[in-house]
Design a protein around this motif. Structure first.
Motif, PDB file in Angstrom:
ATOM      1  N   PRO A  63      36.355  35.379  44.052  1.00 36.27           N
ATOM      2  CA  PRO A  63      36.625  36.822  43.688  1.00 36.27           C
ATOM      3  C   PRO A  63      36.716  37.718  44.631  1.00 36.27           C
ATOM      4  O   PRO A  63      36.366  37.362  45.912  1.00 36.27           O
ATOM      5  N   GLU A  64      37.229  38.955  44.523  1.00 32.79           N
ATOM      6  CA  GLU A  64      37.445  39.860  45.531  1.00 32.79           C
ATOM      7  C   GLU A  64      36.045  40.265  46.392  1.00 32.79           C
ATOM      8  O   GLU A  64      35.975  40.428  47.285  1.00 32.79           O
ATOM      9  N   SER A  65      35.010  40.299  45.268  1.00 33.41           N
ATOM     10  CA  SER A  65      33.729  40.906  45.809  1.00 33.41           C
ATOM     11  C   SER A  65      32.669  39.753  45.528  1.00 33.41           C
ATOM     12  O   SER A  65      32.716  39.078  44.128  1.00 33.41           O
ATOM     13  N   ILE A  66      31.790  39.507  46.347  1.00 30.85           N
ATOM     14  CA  ILE A  66      30.735  38.424  45.802  1.00 30.85           C
ATOM     15  C   ILE A  66      29.468  39.457  46.254  1.00 30.85           C
ATOM     16  O   ILE A  66      28.648  39.282  47.161  1.00 30.85           O
ATOM     17  N   VAL A  67      28.777  39.883  44.913  1.00 33.38           N
ATOM     18  CA  VAL A  67      27.620  40.518  45.246  1.00 33.38           C
ATOM     19  C   VAL A  67      26.420  40.178  44.466  1.00 33.38           C
ATOM     20  O   VAL A  67      25.325  40.305  44.628  1.00 33.38           O
ATOM     21  N   ASP A  68      26.593  39.182  43.477  1.00 32.03           N
ATOM     22  CA  ASP A  68      25.566  38.403  42.781  1.00 32.03           C
ATOM     23  C   ASP A  68      25.008  37.280  43.616  1.00 32.03           C
ATOM     24  O   ASP A  68      24.068  36.494  42.929  1.00 32.03           O
ATOM     25  N   ALA A  69      25.365  36.927  44.933  1.00 34.60           N
ATOM     26  CA  ALA A  69      24.787  35.948  45.538  1.00 34.60           C
ATOM     27  C   ALA A  69      23.624  36.424  46.633  1.00 34.60           C
ATOM     28  O   ALA A  69      23.894  37.407  46.963  1.00 34.60           O
TER      29      ALA A  69
END
Length: 184
Positions: free
Chosen positions: A47-53
């Motif tokens: 995905p364009e952004s990965i903030v849930d990791a």
């Protein structure tokens, strides 16, 4: 009552031409899984952004001292077309790569680790895709979690003996570090 500690979330994004980098990513995931929830994605599916990791692990093959680019991916395609080389190109290997993803991605996890595959020679001669990944991730505001790792391939682009085991061990090291409290 049996309480379990929260499970860390790790996302592994990789680019692979002939399967070696993918296999390393899978081995790292195997080492992490007893401790972390792991999502593993080829870069074309990232995905364009990965903030849930909690941790983003990124890997790519080293091409011309750094990250692959469209021209080096096209060259890999030519290598795969040469029957004397006995190479099979990974699906979508000539599409978007880690370089392009890093140039266009939005927000990323607060911490990262980088790895690469490179020729079995000193880094002085081969360069390192992981070094380029680290530089870009720091520019995006993410902090390096562990020292980068390089996994070695031979002249035929096959993993050197023992590298999958080393990758699994690195995954276990990451898992151990994820369990450690953050000291400030």
């Amino acid at each position: 009552m049996n309480e379990t500690a929260p499970v860390a979330k790790a996302t592994i994004i990789y680019e692979s031409m002939f399967g070696s980098t993918r296999r390393i990513a899978e081995a790292i995931a195997d080492g992490l899984r007893p401790t972390a929830s792991v999502t593993i994605l080829p870069v074309k599916d990232a995905p364009e952004s990965i903030v849930d990791a909690d941790l983003l692990i990124i890997g790519a093959p080293t091409h011309v001292h750094g990250l692959p680019r469209p021209s080096t991916r096209a060259e890999a395609g030519k290598w795969a077309d040469d029957p004397a080389r006995h190479l099979t190109l990974e699906p979508d290997a000539e599409g978007i790569g880690v370089r392009e993803w890093l140039e266009t991605c939005g927000r990323v996890a607060p911490r990262f680790a980088a790895f690469d595959t490179r020729a079995d020679m000193t880094e002085l001669f081969t360069g390192s895709a992981a070094s380029r990944i680290e530089k870009r991730m720091r520019g995006l505001g993410s902090r390096r979690f562990l020292q980068k790792q390089s996994f070695l391939v031979d002249k035929e682009s096959a993993l050197v003996s023992g590298e999958l085991e080393r990758a699994t061990a690195w995954g276990r090291t990451i898992a151990t570090e994820l369990r450690m409290p953050v000291l400030r």
